[in-house]
Write an enzyme that holds these catalytic residues in place. Sequence first.
Site, PDB file in Angstrom:
ATOM      1  N   CYS A  99       6.576   6.719   4.078  1.00 47.31           N
ATOM      2  CA  CYS A  99       5.550   5.718   4.341  1.00 47.31           C
ATOM      3  C   CYS A  99       5.489   5.348   5.837  1.00 47.31           C
ATOM      4  O   CYS A  99       5.101   6.178   6.641  1.00 47.31           O
ATOM      5  CB  CYS A  99       5.798   4.502   3.447  1.00 47.31           C
ATOM      6  SG  CYS A  99       4.304   3.593   3.067  1.00 47.31           S
ATOM      7  N   ARG A 132      -6.510   0.037   0.988  1.00 45.92           N
ATOM      8  CA  ARG A 132      -5.208   0.647   0.769  1.00 45.92           C
ATOM      9  C   ARG A 132      -5.333   1.700  -0.324  1.00 45.92           C
ATOM     10  O   ARG A 132      -6.094   1.529  -1.279  1.00 45.92           O
ATOM     11  CB  ARG A 132      -4.175  -0.409   0.367  1.00 45.92           C
ATOM     12  CG  ARG A 132      -3.925  -1.450   1.442  1.00 45.92           C
ATOM     13  CD  ARG A 132      -2.797  -2.372   1.037  1.00 45.92           C
ATOM     14  NE  ARG A 132      -1.497  -1.731   1.137  1.00 45.92           N
ATOM     15  CZ  ARG A 132      -0.798  -1.660   2.275  1.00 45.92           C
ATOM     16  NH1 ARG A 132      -1.255  -2.195   3.379  1.00 45.92           N
ATOM     17  NH2 ARG A 132       0.381  -1.062   2.296  1.00 45.92           N
ATOM     18  N   HIS A 199       6.499   6.476  -1.767  1.00 46.27           N
ATOM     19  CA  HIS A 199       7.276   5.470  -1.061  1.00 46.27           C
ATOM     20  C   HIS A 199       8.500   4.986  -1.826  1.00 46.27           C
ATOM     21  O   HIS A 199       8.700   5.297  -2.988  1.00 46.27           O
ATOM     22  CB  HIS A 199       6.393   4.294  -0.649  1.00 46.27           C
ATOM     23  CG  HIS A 199       6.038   3.365  -1.771  1.00 46.27           C
ATOM     24  ND1 HIS A 199       5.016   2.464  -1.637  1.00 46.27           N
ATOM     25  CD2 HIS A 199       6.548   3.185  -3.012  1.00 46.27           C
ATOM     26  CE1 HIS A 199       4.918   1.769  -2.754  1.00 46.27           C
ATOM     27  NE2 HIS A 199       5.835   2.178  -3.598  1.00 46.27           N
TER      28      HIS A 199
END
Lengths: 257, 462
Positions: A99, A132, A199
């Site tokens: 990430c 996002r 992530h």
Amino acid sequence: MLSERKRLRLAVLYPTLLNIYADRGNIEFLRRRCEWRDLGFQVTAVGVGDKLVEGSFDLVYMGGGQDRDQVRCGEDLQGHKTAVLGDWIGQGNPLLAVCGGYQLLGKAYTGPDLSIPGISAIDATTSQGKTRLIGPIAIRTDLAGPTDGVLAGFENHAGRTVLGSGTAPLGTVLKGHGNDGSSGLEGARRGATIGTYLHGPLLPKNWWLADWLIAKSLGLELEDLLQLDDALEIAAHRVARTAAGAEWADAPGFESN
Amino acid sequence: MPRNASRLGVRGWLASTAARAVGVLLRSLGRAGTTVPGRVLLALDPSALSRISIRLGAGTVLVSATNGKTTTAALAEAALSQSGLTVVHNSAGANMAGGIASALLHANPGPETLGLLEIDEFWLPELAPQLKPKAVLLGNLFRDQLDRYGELDAILDRWIEAAVQLAADGTHFVLCADDPGIAWLGLQLPAASVTWFGVEDTTLALKQLPHAADAGSCRRCGTPLVYSAVLLGHLGHWACPSCGLTRPTPTFALAGITLHGARFSSLRIASPSGTHSVELGVPGVYNAYNAVGAWALAATLGVPPDVVASAFGSAKASFGRAETFTISDREATLFLVKNPTGANEVIRALASEAEPLALQFLLNDGVADGRDVSWIWDADFEDIADQIEMVVCSGTRASEAALRFRYSGVPADRIATISEPRAGLAQLAKSRQESLWVLPTYTAMLELRSALADEGLVERVV
């Protein structure tokens, strides 16, 4: 005299700033899998202002952080750490960047109010998107692993990463968004260095990737590592894939008692 | 424009009537109906929240935080009810727009009616201006459901923007001084608009910031904060070594705490009216924070201290928060867990138990739980791994939960994976232990409680 016990020395960059999605899960996963094989495991935390000492580590980990914290990391990486990491990655050595850490491997992460320099160890640039990219994800890599190279996880990032023409992705997206939501590519790989948007604790969902990193770190082949009972690990991978909508059709049998 | 107003009034009346009918229908089908009637109401009448809340004679009070909203609001409700007010409260933790509208739908507006609403942290900036609250309590902001909320900084920025406007319109704020982010918010407001609460007793301070802690650096200058005492996650006695920003001194403070295992605790609360002793029927430092906050809120609203103390002493655990029930002659306690900081506080309470632990962890990945289950790797299950005699992992992500316990150091033969919640609990009830501990995420708790309610083991919450 017995030969010295092998030991994996992990350098964790900015553990107090880049840790937002439970990155600690990856570290604990590596630790236990080393301990269960009677391999030593040592973690060195390398923070802002700390020296990253060449020759003091076998594997580097960089986790994810909030933009505000990533700015401080980007500044601190310039100079000494960029040089050390550049050599390390250039020689094909293992590093896992997740990430925010992945974004810092590239040239820069920029947005309307944001300009974070990276270490340019990977030819990639990241720009901040308006939305996002969030959700379960599954990708297919060309790494040899018992799941046909498929990795499963969760992504949650505003950054859109575009790879330079000579840069290999970590894999192609089966389900989810990946680097930019449109290219169908996910992550980047250079030798044994991996950058990815899968992530936080991606290793617990992909046990064999942890072993791949352990083997690379110790200069071993995957087959050289002691086989562990991975029934729980296999089940966790299977469920993570199902959550992403990429069923594992030929999963080995697992009784959930 | 009377004509316009009356048309809106008819529309509002029709909307409320239709929404209530939906509620009656749902309950006749055996459903709780905690959010759907409110959604119907808002669909038919988008201005319903402000329309109903202005008719609450004693005003509206809001409670928000990542952790502890429900317990804080339940304690405040006990005190306010005991003081003679009629309190309208979304008690089942249904804290987004639909749940709040559902609660207001049942309000019987009058001069002595107070709305006490817990609000989801993401919805607060949008709903608070409509509700025109006279007071807002903000307890904490922790890492929670990043897949739904985005980063913490972004939420705090939205909170600050809303708070500045609310304070200008006369809203009073009751704020936790020990959370650097909440304190930063309060420091943007006029001092007269803020009442601070916090914990002064540092005997239960942690040795270091836990893995799950956030808010590491100063909001004003970016320098990493230093702590003379860490009490819970990133809550504690903090200061910036560079610019001098420091924890405000709380007016209402926890002056002493004695924990009695994972069931209850004794508190001493210092306030402008003196220091008061309270027996609290819920455990842990986290609930002590909830209690001090609720105390400060009740006092701000004029409830006398002896009334608050007596109300807290008889307050029962709320919906899934240290709620107990009996199963197979054993006492089971439900602890809702939904993020690492909340889970760590439950772990801390369990660590103080003398007997080996028999526990069930139910991990779901529904939208209301957070689709991302990464957070379990930030919770410090290592701290109780040696005490665990049996852990049953259930829920849609039972296998990753089992993996978490395995990697925290629990031997594989003490871990069972049984996805179906009630079947998992049946397995747990075979333990030799007299106390059973059940740790579900939100939707897993709803599922399990519903099954238990069918058997008459817990009350169904309407």
